[in-house]
Design a protein around this motif. Structure first.
Motif, PDB file in Angstrom:
ATOM      1  N   GLU A 131     -22.344   3.535  -3.589  1.00  0.00           N
ATOM      2  CA  GLU A 131     -22.424   2.041  -3.088  1.00  0.00           C
ATOM      3  C   GLU A 131     -21.013   1.784  -2.372  1.00  0.00           C
ATOM      4  N   TYR A 132     -21.097   0.701  -1.636  1.00  0.00           N
ATOM      5  CA  TYR A 132     -19.891   0.333  -0.879  1.00  0.00           C
ATOM      6  C   TYR A 132     -19.398  -1.174  -1.576  1.00  0.00           C
ATOM      7  N   TYR A 133     -18.170  -1.266  -1.331  1.00  0.00           N
ATOM      8  CA  TYR A 133     -17.590  -2.641  -1.492  1.00  0.00           C
ATOM      9  C   TYR A 133     -16.472  -3.084  -0.671  1.00  0.00           C
ATOM     10  N   PHE A 134     -16.227  -4.356  -0.500  1.00  0.00           N
ATOM     11  CA  PHE A 134     -15.068  -4.975   0.322  1.00  0.00           C
ATOM     12  C   PHE A 134     -13.985  -5.493  -0.478  1.00  0.00           C
ATOM     13  N   LYS A 135     -12.868  -5.197   0.107  1.00  0.00           N
ATOM     14  CA  LYS A 135     -11.491  -5.662  -0.340  1.00  0.00           C
ATOM     15  C   LYS A 135     -10.658  -6.383   0.877  1.00  0.00           C
ATOM     16  N   TYR A 136     -10.031  -7.531   0.184  1.00  0.00           N
ATOM     17  CA  TYR A 136      -9.251  -8.174   1.298  1.00  0.00           C
ATOM     18  C   TYR A 136      -7.833  -8.600   0.630  1.00  0.00           C
ATOM     19  N   GLY A 137      -6.797  -8.828   1.343  1.00  0.00           N
ATOM     20  CA  GLY A 137      -5.694  -9.182   1.023  1.00  0.00           C
ATOM     21  C   GLY A 137      -4.404  -8.358   1.671  1.00  0.00           C
ATOM     22  N   ILE A 138      -3.525  -7.994   1.124  1.00  0.00           N
ATOM     23  CA  ILE A 138      -2.417  -7.165   1.881  1.00  0.00           C
ATOM     24  C   ILE A 138      -2.044  -5.901   0.948  1.00  0.00           C
ATOM     25  N   TYR A 139      -2.067  -4.611   1.844  1.00  0.00           N
ATOM     26  CA  TYR A 139      -1.950  -3.292   1.318  1.00  0.00           C
ATOM     27  C   TYR A 139      -1.310  -2.535   2.260  1.00  0.00           C
ATOM     28  N   ARG A 140      -0.288  -2.269   1.566  1.00  0.00           N
ATOM     29  CA  ARG A 140       0.653  -1.362   2.438  1.00  0.00           C
ATOM     30  C   ARG A 140       0.926   0.058   1.964  1.00  0.00           C
ATOM     31  N   SER A 141       0.698   1.127   2.547  1.00  0.00           N
ATOM     32  CA  SER A 141       0.799   2.562   1.964  1.00  0.00           C
ATOM     33  C   SER A 141       2.124   3.224   2.696  1.00  0.00           C
ATOM     34  N   PHE A 142       2.480   4.237   2.142  1.00  0.00           N
ATOM     35  CA  PHE A 142       3.438   5.276   2.568  1.00  0.00           C
ATOM     36  C   PHE A 142       4.785   4.363   3.026  1.00  0.00           C
ATOM     37  N   VAL A 143       5.003   3.088   2.162  1.00  0.00           N
ATOM     38  CA  VAL A 143       6.084   2.260   2.811  1.00  0.00           C
ATOM     39  C   VAL A 143       7.497   2.733   2.885  1.00  0.00           C
ATOM     40  N   SER A 144       7.602   3.962   2.363  1.00  0.00           N
ATOM     41  CA  SER A 144       9.150   4.549   2.576  1.00  0.00           C
ATOM     42  C   SER A 144       9.047   5.074   3.990  1.00  0.00           C
ATOM     43  N   ARG A 145       8.217   5.163   4.798  1.00  0.00           N
ATOM     44  CA  ARG A 145       8.325   5.388   6.260  1.00  0.00           C
ATOM     45  C   ARG A 145       9.108   4.410   7.001  1.00  0.00           C
ATOM     46  N   ASN A 146       9.108   3.192   6.504  1.00  0.00           N
ATOM     47  CA  ASN A 146       9.717   2.056   7.301  1.00  0.00           C
ATOM     48  C   ASN A 146      11.238   2.185   7.325  1.00  0.00           C
ATOM     49  N   GLY A 147      11.809   3.206   6.488  1.00  0.00           N
ATOM     50  CA  GLY A 147      13.312   3.270   6.757  1.00  0.00           C
ATOM     51  C   GLY A 147      14.175   2.261   6.074  1.00  0.00           C
ATOM     52  N   GLY A 148      13.576   1.671   5.319  1.00  0.00           N
ATOM     53  CA  GLY A 148      14.230   0.439   4.488  1.00  0.00           C
ATOM     54  C   GLY A 148      13.204  -0.623   4.023  1.00  0.00           C
ATOM     55  N   PRO A 149      13.482  -1.606   3.164  1.00  0.00           N
ATOM     56  CA  PRO A 149      12.588  -2.390   2.777  1.00  0.00           C
ATOM     57  C   PRO A 149      11.540  -3.152   3.690  1.00  0.00           C
ATOM     58  N   MET A 150      10.271  -3.212   3.276  1.00  0.00           N
ATOM     59  CA  MET A 150       9.388  -3.751   4.259  1.00  0.00           C
ATOM     60  C   MET A 150       9.612  -5.079   4.168  1.00  0.00           C
ATOM     61  N   PRO A 151       9.249  -5.811   5.326  1.00  0.00           N
ATOM     62  CA  PRO A 151       9.403  -7.406   5.423  1.00  0.00           C
ATOM     63  C   PRO A 151       8.421  -8.025   4.477  1.00  0.00           C
ATOM     64  N   THR A 152       8.632  -9.157   4.022  1.00  0.00           N
ATOM     65  CA  THR A 152       7.664  -9.990   3.426  1.00  0.00           C
ATOM     66  C   THR A 152       6.774 -10.534   4.210  1.00  0.00           C
ATOM     67  N   GLN A 153       5.485 -10.279   3.925  1.00  0.00           N
ATOM     68  CA  GLN A 153       4.242 -10.695   4.617  1.00  0.00           C
ATOM     69  C   GLN A 153       3.369 -11.674   3.892  1.00  0.00           C
TER      70      GLN A 153
END
Length: 269
Positions: A221-243
């Motif tokens: 089956e398929y399903y839908f998700k929505y919102g905010i999801y951030r992966s591999f956040v360490s790649r940002n080189g510092g804290p991610m901005p608030t979104q």
């Protein structure tokens, strides 16, 4: 007769209270995508901004906002999120339409290194593999924000079912700058009735992406998700901005006219 005169209005009033408000459409049933993901700021229904009707859904993710459940931990796997899963699944062989409207605040910021997923269709009982060294259950697509781009990322799968190769095809949908400070309407079509199938995205009534959907692997089956999801956040080189992202008028149906906000008379409140 006096008794009936009093009783009949009471029965009518009780009956009317069981009916949905005629000015509102039915909201889809949802649940947190991670059971333990309940920051007070992460999700709320608010009245200060709405696409249609009186209320919308507000999502907020700050650096370190991770969720977990019995089988997975964002906190241990370089992720952050505030996200809902729609509890309305569908099977292969369906022409499924999904609509939502999004609003980004004027001060909305992205990362140029870390993608934020804002809407995705996943599979249950589908192929498995690995992504970035982590076990992966590839989805059908994600709608991503990176730098000044909002784009559709389609998973094009091949190889063994339990060690699938996941190639990527991206389609630009909008710039982040054009999404700030206004509502933008999106409609997604995932047609798996035919082979190949079709994946289409409409923005404000105009088709902006079309992909011949790869159906080599039929999930349960398929399903839908929505919102905010951030992966591999360490790649940002510092804290991610608030979104912060606002969603409104989230609908699912079997045609464009059934879900597109400009076709509706009743709000999803």
């Amino acid at each position: 007769m006096k008794f009936l005169t009093v009783l009949i209005p009471l029965i009518a009033a009780a009956f009317l209270t069981t009916l949905p408000h005629m000015s509102q459409a039915q909201r889809l049933p949802v649940e947190r995508s991670m059971i333990y993901n309940t920051t007070q700021h992460g999700f709320a229904k608010v009245r200060d901004v709405a696409r249609l009707g009186k209320r919308s859904q507000r999502f907020e993710v700050r650096a370190g906002d991770c969720g977990w459940d019995d089988g997975w931990s964002d906190c241990d796997n370089d992720r952050e999120r505030s996200e809902l899963t729609v509890k309305k699944n569908w099977r292969p062989g369906t022409d499924q339409w999904i609509a939502f409207s999004i609003y980004l605040p004027e001060d909305f910021r992205t990362s140029s290194r870390v993608r934020a997923t804002v809407g995705q269709v996943k599979m249950r009982g589908g192929p498995t593999g690995f992504a970035g060294g982590f076990p992966s259950e590839p989805g059908v697509f994600q709608m991503e924000m990176l730098g000044n781009r909002y784009f559709l990322r389609v998973h094009v799968l091949s190889g063994p079912f339990d060690n699938v190769r996941n190639d990527i095809k991206d389609y630009n949908l909008a710039s982040i700058s054009e999404l700030r400070g206004r509502w933008t309407d999106f409609v997604i079509r995932l047609n798996t009735k035919t082979a190949p199938g079709a994946l289409e995205v409409y923005k404000n009534g105009t088709r902006v992406a079309a992909h011949p959907y790869n159906q080599n692997y039929a999930p349960r089956e398929y399903y839908f998700k929505y919102g905010i999801y951030r992966s591999f956040v360490s790649r940002n080189g510092g804290p991610m901005p608030t979104q912060v992202v606002f969603f409104d008028e989230v609908r699912m149906g079997r045609s464009y006219d059934k879900v597109a906000v400009e076709k509706q008379r009743r709000a999803v409140d």
